[in-house]
Design a protein around this motif. Structure first.
Motif, short mmCIF file in Angstrom:
data_model
loop_
_atom_site.label_atom_id
_atom_site.label_comp_id
_atom_site.label_asym_id
_atom_site.label_seq_id
_atom_site.Cartn_x
_atom_site.Cartn_y
_atom_site.Cartn_z
N VAL A 258 0.99 -1.06 -0.02
CA VAL A 258 -0.03 0.03 -0.02
C VAL A 258 0.76 1.28 -0.19
O VAL A 258 0.34 2.40 0.19
CB VAL A 258 -0.93 0.04 1.17
CG1 VAL A 258 -2.07 -1.13 0.99
CG2 VAL A 258 -0.25 0.03 2.40
N GLU A 259 2.20 1.15 -0.30
CA GLU A 259 2.99 2.44 -0.19
C GLU A 259 2.54 3.29 -1.39
O GLU A 259 2.43 2.64 -2.56
CB GLU A 259 4.45 1.77 -0.47
CG GLU A 259 5.21 1.44 0.59
CD GLU A 259 5.63 2.70 1.57
OE1 GLU A 259 6.19 3.78 1.13
OE2 GLU A 259 5.24 2.68 2.64
N GLY A 260 2.53 4.36 -1.14
CA GLY A 260 2.35 5.35 -2.19
C GLY A 260 0.85 5.51 -2.28
O GLY A 260 0.35 6.47 -3.14
N THR A 261 -0.19 4.91 -1.80
CA THR A 261 -1.53 5.30 -1.85
C THR A 261 -1.89 6.61 -1.18
O THR A 261 -1.11 7.06 -0.45
CB THR A 261 -2.33 4.15 -0.83
OG1 THR A 261 -1.81 2.94 -1.13
CG2 THR A 261 -3.85 4.42 -0.92
N VAL A 262 -2.63 7.12 -2.13
CA VAL A 262 -3.14 8.43 -1.89
C VAL A 262 -4.70 8.45 -1.43
O VAL A 262 -5.58 7.77 -2.03
CB VAL A 262 -3.16 9.37 -3.13
CG1 VAL A 262 -3.71 10.77 -2.75
CG2 VAL A 262 -1.61 9.55 -3.51
N LEU A 263 -4.82 9.08 -0.29
CA LEU A 263 -6.23 9.08 0.03
C LEU A 263 -6.56 10.71 0.59
O LEU A 263 -5.36 11.45 0.87
CB LEU A 263 -6.76 7.96 0.97
CG LEU A 263 -5.94 8.42 2.65
CD1 LEU A 263 -6.83 7.36 3.53
CD2 LEU A 263 -4.62 7.88 2.79
N ALA A 264 -7.84 10.96 1.09
CA ALA A 264 -8.15 12.26 1.39
C ALA A 264 -9.02 11.61 2.82
O ALA A 264 -9.76 10.81 2.84
CB ALA A 264 -9.14 12.98 0.71
N ALA A 265 -8.42 12.27 3.90
CA ALA A 265 -9.24 11.80 5.20
C ALA A 265 -9.07 12.91 6.34
O ALA A 265 -8.47 14.06 5.79
CB ALA A 265 -8.56 10.28 5.49
#
Length: 381
Positions: A258-265
């Motif tokens: 999951v390295e590099g995963t982008v999320l908004a939270a």
């Protein structure tokens, strides 16, 4: 004269003990077992940290587990309303569970504070949903940040895989509209269930479509499965996740995949990086400190959604008390009205400004763009 004197003394004695304080009952439905347990456990753990008093009212929190089952959510709601006579309910975390409960809480006239991701529990507003208030960011606020990042970073085509329930369906609805507005093309879309142990068929279809990026719309442990499967199948594009993945176990279960995963939270994920001027930073820090002191571990943002529900009730209960005593329809109706009038309430997740048409009340202060880097959450500039 003797009776009058005795009565006067008795009245004075009662006054000396202070005002009689009515007890308010708040039900809490958690999914601390079953497929949604990674979300439900921190919410259950947060209950002891909720305010012990709501203004002049003492409060009794009654916690039930729905085992992540919508039918059991409804049964729990009936128990809390019919047997415990609660004045409000917090939970449950699952969108399908909350949707199943709405007709019953609306009929009973009991406000529901829903710590769920999907805006479907409060939109479109109607006579039933007016009893529901949401303590997480709506899908569109999160999706706007993700789509903006995609457009700014050269993403042209996107594959979508989401839960086959209200959470995934509403995310596709919101995301597809925003994607079209920003010139992004969705080249594949797939669905799966929260308790699925394999999504190989769905991910092979996504892989064949060769999208520049993949958006996973799921919650808890279910958010990890499609991503690690695609990585194992050789997918080299960028991954995006919704705020449903914002928990420590996403990092633990996904590891390097999951390295590099982008999320908004929530800003809670990157609190040390947040400027001290952000209004929610001290509130979030107080919650984190209290949780860590009690459980010797950091909380997930999902627990903070329940903590914010307590803050909302803490502000709404005192004015509701002018309309009637806890346990009465008048009090519950006034509590609903007071929640709807929430203005500039600073919570752990952002600042709440409710209106008759917006029962979430978040603005851009309720989200941060975040990336997974070296196994940790890092704020994106």
């Amino acid at each position: 004269m003797l009776l009058k004197t005795a009565g006067t003394l008795l009245a004075a004695a009662l006054l000396a003990t202070g005002p009689v304080q009515a007890q308010m009952k708040v039900g809490v439905i958690t999914s601390s077992t079953g497929p949604t347990a990674m979300v439900g456990i921190p919410q259950k753990n947060t209950v002891p940290l909720l305010p012990a008093r709501l203004g002049d009212l003492t409060v009794d929190y009654i916690t039930l587990d729905d085992a992540s089952d919508p039918a059991k959510s409804v049964a729990a709601a009936h128990k809390l309303i019919d047997e415990e006579h609660v004045d409000a309910i917090i939970g449950p975390p699952g969108t399908p569970n909350t949707l199943a409960m709405i007709p019953f809480v609306a009929e009973a006239g009991v406000p529901l504070l829903a710590p769920v991701g999907s805006a479907t529990v409060v939109q479109p507003m109607d006579a039933q949903k007016k009893w529901v208030f949401k303590t997480t960011q709506n899908d569109d606020i999160i999706a706007q940040a993700l789509v903006g990042h995609m457009a700014a970073n050269g993403v042209k085509t996107v594959g979508f895989i989401g839960l086959g329930d209200a959470y995934g369906e509403n995310w596709y609805k919101v995301f597809s509209a925003l994607a079209a507005d920003h010139g992004l093309r969705i080249v594949a879309q797939e669905r799966y269930q929260r308790n699925d142990s394999s999504v190989t068929g769905q991910t092979l279809k996504l892989l064949a479509a060769r999208p520049d990026a993949v958006l996973v719309a799921a919650t808890g442990a279910a958010a990890v499965l499609p991503q690690v499967t695609l990585v194992d199948q050789g997918y080299k594009g960028r991954f995006y996740q919704t705020h449903g993945a914002a928990l420590p176990d996403f990092l633990k279960l996904g590891g390097k995949k999951v390295e590099g995963t982008v999320l908004a939270a929530s800003l809670m994920l990157v609190l040390p990086e947040m400027p001290d001027t952000h209004p929610s930073k001290p509130v979030a820090q107080r919650y984190i400190d209290a949780y860590e002191q009690r459980y010797q571990t950091l909380p997930a943002t999902f627990g903070a959604n329940v903590y914010d529900a307590g803050l909302l009730l803490q502000q709404a209960a005192p004015p509701a008390g002018h309309a009637g005593r806890p346990g009465t329809p008048a009090f519950r109706a006034a509590l609903r009205d007071a929640l709807e009038q929430t203005h500039d309430l600073v919570g752990t997740q952002g600042v709440y400004n409710m209106t008759p048409q917006d029962h979430s009340g978040f603005d851009a202060r309720g989200r941060e763009l975040i990336v997974v880097r070296d196994g940790r959450w890092k704020r994106l500039p």
